[in-house]
Design a protein around this motif. Structure first.
Motif, PDB file in Angstrom:
ATOM      1  N   VAL A  21      48.916  47.500  60.402  1.00 18.34           N
ATOM      2  CA  VAL A  21      48.264  46.490  59.557  1.00 18.34           C
ATOM      3  C   VAL A  21      49.002  45.157  59.544  1.00 18.34           C
ATOM      4  N   LYS A  22      50.136  45.081  60.220  1.00 19.68           N
ATOM      5  CA  LYS A  22      50.903  43.833  60.230  1.00 19.68           C
ATOM      6  C   LYS A  22      50.063  42.689  60.772  1.00 19.68           C
ATOM      7  N   GLY A  23      50.133  41.562  60.082  1.00 19.83           N
ATOM      8  CA  GLY A  23      49.376  40.398  60.494  1.00 19.83           C
ATOM      9  C   GLY A  23      47.956  40.370  59.967  1.00 19.83           C
ATOM     10  N   ARG A  24      47.495  41.485  59.399  1.00 18.46           N
ATOM     11  CA  ARG A  24      46.128  41.550  58.874  1.00 18.46           C
ATOM     12  C   ARG A  24      46.108  41.766  57.367  1.00 18.46           C
ATOM     13  N   PHE A  25      47.065  42.532  56.858  1.00 16.62           N
ATOM     14  CA  PHE A  25      47.118  42.851  55.427  1.00 16.62           C
ATOM     15  C   PHE A  25      48.279  42.106  54.780  1.00 16.62           C
ATOM     16  N   THR A  26      48.093  41.742  53.525  1.00 16.74           N
ATOM     17  CA  THR A  26      49.148  41.090  52.753  1.00 16.74           C
ATOM     18  C   THR A  26      49.237  41.725  51.372  1.00 16.74           C
ATOM     19  N   ILE A  27      50.435  42.146  51.007  1.00 10.88           N
ATOM     20  CA  ILE A  27      50.662  42.710  49.683  1.00 10.88           C
ATOM     21  C   ILE A  27      51.340  41.651  48.821  1.00 10.88           C
TER      22      ILE A  27
ATOM     23  N   GLN B 177      52.258  40.524  44.360  1.00  5.37           N
ATOM     24  CA  GLN B 177      52.355  41.007  42.985  1.00  5.37           C
ATOM     25  C   GLN B 177      52.207  39.859  42.008  1.00  5.37           C
ATOM     26  N   ASP B 178      51.455  40.094  40.964  1.00  9.91           N
ATOM     27  CA  ASP B 178      51.333  39.152  39.853  1.00  9.91           C
ATOM     28  C   ASP B 178      52.009  39.811  38.659  1.00  9.91           C
ATOM     29  N   ASN B 179      53.249  39.419  38.398  1.00  9.19           N
ATOM     30  CA  ASN B 179      54.015  40.077  37.339  1.00  9.19           C
ATOM     31  C   ASN B 179      53.371  39.919  35.969  1.00  9.19           C
ATOM     32  N   ALA B 180      52.808  38.738  35.736  1.00 10.18           N
ATOM     33  CA  ALA B 180      52.223  38.473  34.421  1.00 10.18           C
ATOM     34  C   ALA B 180      51.065  39.415  34.138  1.00 10.18           C
ATOM     35  N   LYS B 181      50.370  39.840  35.184  1.00  7.94           N
ATOM     36  CA  LYS B 181      49.209  40.693  35.009  1.00  7.94           C
ATOM     37  C   LYS B 181      49.505  42.139  35.373  1.00  7.94           C
ATOM     38  N   ASN B 182      50.776  42.431  35.699  1.00  7.20           N
ATOM     39  CA  ASN B 182      51.156  43.800  36.118  1.00  7.20           C
ATOM     40  C   ASN B 182      50.233  44.307  37.223  1.00  7.20           C
ATOM     41  N   THR B 183      49.947  43.447  38.161  1.00  8.82           N
ATOM     42  CA  THR B 183      48.976  43.755  39.208  1.00  8.82           C
ATOM     43  C   THR B 183      49.585  43.592  40.590  1.00  8.82           C
ATOM     44  N   VAL B 184      49.305  44.560  41.446  1.00  6.25           N
ATOM     45  CA  VAL B 184      49.662  44.463  42.858  1.00  6.25           C
ATOM     46  C   VAL B 184      48.368  44.389  43.663  1.00  6.25           C
ATOM     47  N   THR B 185      48.318  43.453  44.574  1.00 11.04           N
ATOM     48  CA  THR B 185      47.101  43.203  45.335  1.00 11.04           C
ATOM     49  C   THR B 185      47.341  43.444  46.824  1.00 11.04           C
ATOM     50  N   LEU B 186      46.350  43.991  47.483  1.00 15.05           N
ATOM     51  CA  LEU B 186      46.392  44.156  48.942  1.00 15.05           C
ATOM     52  C   LEU B 186      45.210  43.387  49.516  1.00 15.05           C
ATOM     53  N   GLN B 187      45.504  42.277  50.154  1.00 13.76           N
ATOM     54  CA  GLN B 187      44.480  41.483  50.823  1.00 13.76           C
ATOM     55  C   GLN B 187      44.340  42.012  52.232  1.00 13.76           C
ATOM     56  N   MET B 188      43.144  42.437  52.590  1.00 13.66           N
ATOM     57  CA  MET B 188      42.910  43.050  53.897  1.00 13.66           C
ATOM     58  C   MET B 188      41.934  42.191  54.681  1.00 13.66           C
ATOM     59  N   ASN B 189      42.410  41.631  55.768  1.00 12.21           N
ATOM     60  CA  ASN B 189      41.589  40.783  56.622  1.00 12.21           C
ATOM     61  C   ASN B 189      41.421  41.429  57.995  1.00 12.21           C
ATOM     62  N   SER B 190      40.462  40.925  58.748  1.00 15.39           N
ATOM     63  CA  SER B 190      40.203  41.431  60.106  1.00 15.39           C
ATOM     64  C   SER B 190      40.120  42.949  60.108  1.00 15.39           C
ATOM     65  N   LEU B 191      39.355  43.484  59.198  1.00 14.24           N
ATOM     66  CA  LEU B 191      39.268  44.935  59.051  1.00 14.24           C
ATOM     67  C   LEU B 191      38.636  45.581  60.276  1.00 14.24           C
ATOM     68  N   LYS B 192      39.126  46.780  60.564  1.00 19.23           N
ATOM     69  CA  LYS B 192      38.653  47.551  61.705  1.00 19.23           C
ATOM     70  C   LYS B 192      38.081  48.886  61.212  1.00 19.23           C
ATOM     71  N   PRO B 193      37.217  49.496  61.995  1.00 17.83           N
ATOM     72  CA  PRO B 193      36.680  50.808  61.575  1.00 17.83           C
ATOM     73  C   PRO B 193      37.781  51.825  61.294  1.00 17.83           C
ATOM     74  N   GLU B 194      38.883  51.736  62.010  1.00 17.89           N
ATOM     75  CA  GLU B 194      39.975  52.684  61.787  1.00 17.89           C
ATOM     76  C   GLU B 194      40.720  52.440  60.475  1.00 17.89           C
ATOM     77  N   ASP B 195      40.394  51.377  59.777  1.00 16.40           N
ATOM     78  CA  ASP B 195      40.958  51.148  58.434  1.00 16.40           C
ATOM     79  C   ASP B 195      40.199  51.925  57.364  1.00 16.40           C
ATOM     80  N   THR B 196      39.106  52.543  57.741  1.00 15.88           N
ATOM     81  CA  THR B 196      38.310  53.316  56.797  1.00 15.88           C
ATOM     82  C   THR B 196      39.118  54.470  56.235  1.00 15.88           C
ATOM     83  N   ALA B 197      39.218  54.534  54.918  1.00 13.98           N
ATOM     84  CA  ALA B 197      40.018  55.560  54.258  1.00 13.98           C
ATOM     85  C   ALA B 197      39.900  55.394  52.748  1.00 13.98           C
TER      86      ALA B 197
END
Length: 126
Positions: free
Chosen positions: A64-70, A72-92
């Motif tokens: 996922v290197k180069g396509r996904f970005t993790i 964190q927003d500490n104020a909101k206690n939230t961790v986000t995973l931005q997933m770009n250029s998704l492929k069928p093999e990312d299905t899960a």
């Protein structure tokens, strides 16, 4: 009681993007790091990305290197995973995970985490 709640999954065509969020709540012990894992039918759970509490030292699986970005927003206690250029093999099913202890395991190993969310489905069609 500690909870991890994921959101943002869905269906998208190959090449598209999705943004997953994980809200952590109820932790009486500070979280040391968090991660995203995924598991496709018939396959083992795979570490996708991890980040230290505070938002530093992101780690990514080679797939996922180069396509996904993790992040964190500490104020909101939230961790986000931005997933770009998704492929069928990312299905899960994608799971958020947290650890309240420093464990002697690499952060992309499920052994490094002691708390898990229920998961959110990501489906990428070709």
């Amino acid at each position: 009681q500690a909870h991890l709640v994921e959101s943002g999954g869905g269906s998208v065509q190959a090449g598209g993007s999705l943004r997953l969020s994980c809200v952590a709540s109820g932790y009486s012990i500070s979280v040391k790091y968090m991660g995203w894992f995924r598991q496709a039918p018939g396959k083992e759970r795979e570490g996708v990305a991890s980040i230290l509490n505070g938002g530093s030292s992101p780690l990514y699986a080679d797939s996922v290197k180069g396509r996904f970005t993790i992040s964190q927003d500490n104020a909101k206690n939230t961790v986000t995973l931005q997933m770009n250029s998704l492929k069928p093999e990312d299905t899960a099913m994608y799971y958020c995970a947290a650890s309240t202890a420093w464990v002697g395991a690499v952060r992309l190993s499920s052994l490094a985490y002691n708390d898990w969310g229920q998961g959110t489905q990501v489906t990428v069609s070709s």
